[in-house]
Design a protein around this motif. Structure first.
Motif, PDB file in Angstrom:
ATOM      1  N   THR A 244       0.826  -1.211   0.000  1.00 49.90           N
ATOM      2  CA  THR A 244       0.000   0.000   0.000  1.00 49.90           C
ATOM      3  C   THR A 244       0.857   1.257   0.000  1.00 49.90           C
ATOM      4  OG1 THR A 244      -1.807  -1.130   1.139  1.00 49.90           O
ATOM      5  CG2 THR A 244      -1.785   1.272   1.262  1.00 49.90           C
ATOM      6  N   THR A 245       1.988   1.208   0.673  1.00 49.26           N
ATOM      7  CA  THR A 245       2.908   2.350   0.686  1.00 49.26           C
ATOM      8  C   THR A 245       3.408   2.653  -0.721  1.00 49.26           C
ATOM      9  OG1 THR A 245       3.593   1.941   2.970  1.00 49.26           O
ATOM     10  CG2 THR A 245       5.132   3.162   1.573  1.00 49.26           C
ATOM     11  N   VAL A 246       3.686   1.617  -1.498  1.00 42.72           N
ATOM     12  CA  VAL A 246       4.124   1.825  -2.879  1.00 42.72           C
ATOM     13  C   VAL A 246       2.983   2.399  -3.715  1.00 42.72           C
ATOM     14  CG1 VAL A 246       5.035   0.716  -4.958  1.00 42.72           C
ATOM     15  CG2 VAL A 246       5.816  -0.032  -2.707  1.00 42.72           C
ATOM     16  N   VAL A 247       1.789   1.839  -3.559  1.00 37.90           N
ATOM     17  CA  VAL A 247       0.626   2.369  -4.287  1.00 37.90           C
ATOM     18  C   VAL A 247       0.432   3.850  -3.982  1.00 37.90           C
ATOM     19  CG1 VAL A 247      -1.894   2.257  -4.519  1.00 37.90           C
ATOM     20  CG2 VAL A 247      -0.559   0.146  -4.453  1.00 37.90           C
ATOM     21  N   ASP A 248       0.515   4.224  -2.719  1.00 42.10           N
ATOM     22  CA  ASP A 248       0.341   5.619  -2.315  1.00 42.10           C
ATOM     23  C   ASP A 248       1.374   6.537  -2.964  1.00 42.10           C
ATOM     24  OD1 ASP A 248      -1.770   4.895  -0.690  1.00 42.10           O
ATOM     25  OD2 ASP A 248      -0.583   4.855   1.154  1.00 42.10           O
ATOM     26  N   ALA A 249       2.588   6.009  -3.163  1.00 38.21           N
ATOM     27  CA  ALA A 249       3.688   6.834  -3.681  1.00 38.21           C
ATOM     28  C   ALA A 249       3.636   7.026  -5.193  1.00 38.21           C
ATOM     29  CB  ALA A 249       5.029   6.214  -3.297  1.00 38.21           C
ATOM     30  N   THR A 250       2.878   6.203  -5.897  1.00 35.48           N
ATOM     31  CA  THR A 250       2.943   6.230  -7.366  1.00 35.48           C
ATOM     32  C   THR A 250       2.511   7.566  -7.962  1.00 35.48           C
ATOM     33  OG1 THR A 250       0.736   5.228  -7.536  1.00 35.48           O
ATOM     34  CG2 THR A 250       2.651   3.746  -7.608  1.00 35.48           C
ATOM     35  N   THR A 251       1.509   8.206  -7.376  1.00 32.68           N
ATOM     36  CA  THR A 251       1.032   9.472  -7.944  1.00 32.68           C
ATOM     37  C   THR A 251       2.120  10.533  -7.882  1.00 32.68           C
ATOM     38  OG1 THR A 251      -1.258   8.978  -7.367  1.00 32.68           O
ATOM     39  CG2 THR A 251      -0.700  11.281  -7.761  1.00 32.68           C
ATOM     40  N   GLU A 252       2.780  10.655  -6.738  1.00 27.85           N
ATOM     41  CA  GLU A 252       3.845  11.638  -6.602  1.00 27.85           C
ATOM     42  C   GLU A 252       5.018  11.299  -7.503  1.00 27.85           C
ATOM     43  OE1 GLU A 252       6.649  13.744  -3.169  1.00 27.85           O
ATOM     44  OE2 GLU A 252       5.105  12.288  -2.590  1.00 27.85           O
ATOM     45  N   ILE A 253       5.377  10.021  -7.578  1.00 26.13           N
ATOM     46  CA  ILE A 253       6.499   9.623  -8.432  1.00 26.13           C
ATOM     47  C   ILE A 253       6.216   9.968  -9.878  1.00 26.13           C
ATOM     48  CG2 ILE A 253       7.748   7.646  -9.357  1.00 26.13           C
ATOM     49  CD1 ILE A 253       7.475   6.353  -6.558  1.00 26.13           C
ATOM     50  N   ARG A 254       5.043   9.576 -10.347  1.00 22.81           N
ATOM     51  CA  ARG A 254       4.723   9.834 -11.751  1.00 22.81           C
ATOM     52  C   ARG A 254       4.692  11.334 -12.057  1.00 22.81           C
ATOM     53  NH1 ARG A 254       1.704   6.152 -15.720  1.00 22.81           N
ATOM     54  NH2 ARG A 254       1.760   7.478 -17.562  1.00 22.81           N
ATOM     55  N   ALA A 255       4.162  12.109 -11.140  1.00 25.25           N
ATOM     56  CA  ALA A 255       4.052  13.546 -11.375  1.00 25.25           C
ATOM     57  C   ALA A 255       5.406  14.235 -11.442  1.00 25.25           C
ATOM     58  CB  ALA A 255       3.203  14.177 -10.279  1.00 25.25           C
ATOM     59  N   GLU A 256       6.422  13.668 -10.781  1.00 28.54           N
ATOM     60  CA  GLU A 256       7.718  14.337 -10.685  1.00 28.54           C
ATOM     61  C   GLU A 256       8.790  13.753 -11.600  1.00 28.54           C
ATOM     62  OE1 GLU A 256       8.320  17.066  -9.039  1.00 28.54           O
ATOM     63  OE2 GLU A 256       6.313  17.177  -8.172  1.00 28.54           O
ATOM     64  N   LEU A 257       8.481  12.728 -12.391  1.00 26.20           N
ATOM     65  CA  LEU A 257       9.506  12.110 -13.229  1.00 26.20           C
ATOM     66  C   LEU A 257      10.156  13.109 -14.182  1.00 26.20           C
ATOM     67  CD1 LEU A 257       8.000   8.614 -14.139  1.00 26.20           C
ATOM     68  CD2 LEU A 257      10.002   9.095 -12.721  1.00 26.20           C
ATOM     69  N   ALA A 258       9.354  13.992 -14.766  1.00 28.17           N
ATOM     70  CA  ALA A 258       9.921  14.974 -15.699  1.00 28.17           C
ATOM     71  C   ALA A 258      10.892  15.913 -14.996  1.00 28.17           C
ATOM     72  CB  ALA A 258       8.804  15.774 -16.366  1.00 28.17           C
ATOM     73  N   THR A 259      10.605  16.237 -13.746  1.00 27.22           N
ATOM     74  CA  THR A 259      11.465  17.151 -12.983  1.00 27.22           C
ATOM     75  C   THR A 259      12.841  16.545 -12.741  1.00 27.22           C
ATOM     76  OG1 THR A 259       9.507  18.031 -11.869  1.00 27.22           O
ATOM     77  CG2 THR A 259      11.644  18.461 -10.831  1.00 27.22           C
ATOM     78  N   TYR A 260      12.888  15.222 -12.574  1.00 25.51           N
ATOM     79  CA  TYR A 260      14.139  14.542 -12.205  1.00 25.51           C
ATOM     80  C   TYR A 260      14.683  13.673 -13.346  1.00 25.51           C
ATOM     81  CZ  TYR A 260      12.927  15.937  -7.448  1.00 25.51           C
ATOM     82  OH  TYR A 260      12.617  16.662  -6.322  1.00 25.51           O
ATOM     83  N   ARG A 261      14.461  14.077 -14.586  1.00 22.35           N
ATOM     84  CA  ARG A 261      14.832  13.240 -15.726  1.00 22.35           C
ATOM     85  C   ARG A 261      16.302  13.340 -16.123  1.00 22.35           C
ATOM     86  NH1 ARG A 261      12.388  17.774 -17.773  1.00 22.35           N
ATOM     87  NH2 ARG A 261      13.397  18.821 -19.548  1.00 22.35           N
ATOM     88  N   ASP A 262      17.019  14.351 -15.661  1.00 24.25           N
ATOM     89  CA  ASP A 262      18.391  14.560 -16.120  1.00 24.25           C
ATOM     90  C   ASP A 262      19.383  13.628 -15.426  1.00 24.25           C
ATOM     91  OD1 ASP A 262      17.609  16.597 -17.842  1.00 24.25           O
ATOM     92  OD2 ASP A 262      17.828  18.129 -16.280  1.00 24.25           O
ATOM     93  N   LYS A 263      20.468  13.301 -16.137  1.00 19.86           N
ATOM     94  CA  LYS A 263      21.545  12.519 -15.541  1.00 19.86           C
ATOM     95  C   LYS A 263      22.291  13.354 -14.511  1.00 19.86           C
ATOM     96  CE  LYS A 263      22.353   9.619 -19.605  1.00 19.86           C
ATOM     97  NZ  LYS A 263      23.314   9.212 -20.654  1.00 19.86           N
TER      98      LYS A 263
END
Length: 277
Positions: free
Chosen positions: A9-28
């Motif tokens: 459930t902790t992983v499920v809860d985190a998915t929305t925030e992770i998906r929303a921020e992927l573009a912000t943290y895309r750089d190497k």
């Protein structure tokens, strides 16, 4: 809620925030993980995010990540191993990525037989989490951090997809011959994110291969974070895993960031592959 449920459930809860921020943290970034892969900012950010959430759970006793050299003790409970962002090189071309999770009832490194549950999240057209526990596999559809639908998962037996990691010139002759034969019937698929390829495998059937290469004689997949959890899912769905000789789940765990050659697929195809190799 069981201890395993609280982790999932902790992983499920985190998915929305992770998906929303992927573009912000895309750089190497100018750092490498313990096995020498160049990191992107999202590797570190997701790793920190999940660590902070898992450390608060009574169910978690140890946190282990592909991005950290050592296990971190956080209490009494299961050992949780994660690949925070599988396919992180896919961020730059905006392709599929995911998160892999293994829940072990033993200190790590541990045998895959010690897994009590495993899962992978797929950040594709929509977000799903495929979970194996109690010898069954389910695919959860996630929206807004909530599970909105579930489907049982089982390995199809019909001809499906075939995917092999690495350069053709690095493949063993026996593997190359076998893949050439499969190409006559099977569609070629390889995305650069194992979770995406495994999702295709569990949808269509077939064979996936992550073989050794001259520069990586032990293969490219980490046993604790990638090979074991996905093998657990594939086998629970009715498929087979192999290190070239037998089930990945029976591999001897020697060290935390150990890599192993890894193959997944329908039982008949993996059986034949082992015979060829």
């Amino acid at each position: 809620m069981t201890a395993v449920d609280s982790i999932l459930t902790t992983v499920v809860d985190a998915t929305t925030e992770i998906r929303a921020e992927l573009a912000t943290y895309r750089d190497k970034v100018d750092t490498e993980n313990p096995t020498g892969d160049t990191q992107v900012a999202a590797d570190q950010w997701i790793d920190d995010l999940l660590f902070e959430r898992f450390r608060e759970l009574d169910a978690v006793g140890s946190f282990v990540s592909e991005e950290r050299p050592d296990a971190i003790d956080v209490g009494d409970g299961y050992s949780v191993a994660i690949d925070p962002l599988d396919g992180s090189s896919n961020l730059e071309p905006n392709s599929t990525t995911g998160t892999i999770l293994g829940i072990y009832d033993a200190p790590l490194p541990a045998s895959g037989r010690e897994l009590v549950a495993s899962a992978y999240v797929l950040y594709g057209s929509y977000t799903t989490m495929t979970v194996a526990r109690d010898d069954t596999v389910e695919r959860l559809v996630i929206q807004g951090g909530e599970v909105v639908d579930t489907d049982p998962v089982s390995m199809p037996s019909d001809p499906g997809i075939c995917g092999v990691a690495g350069q053709t010139s690095d493949w063993d002759d026996a593997l190359r011959t076998y893949v050439d034969e499969l190409r006559e019937t099977y569609k070629l698929r390889y995305s650069g994110a194992m979770v995406a390829d495994v999702e295709q495998l569990l949808t269509y059937g077939g064979l996936l291969a992550y073989p050794p290469a001259p520069s990586q004689p032990d293969g490219i997949l980490r046993l604790q974070f990638e090979s074991n959890p996905i093998a657990h899912i594939v086998e629970a769905a009715g498929g087979r895993s192999s290190d070239g000789h037998g089930s990945v789940l029976d591999c001897d765990p020697k060290e935390l960031h150990q890599c192993v050659p890894t193959y997944f697929g329908t039982p008949a195809l993996v059986d034949e592959l082992e015979t060829r190799l």
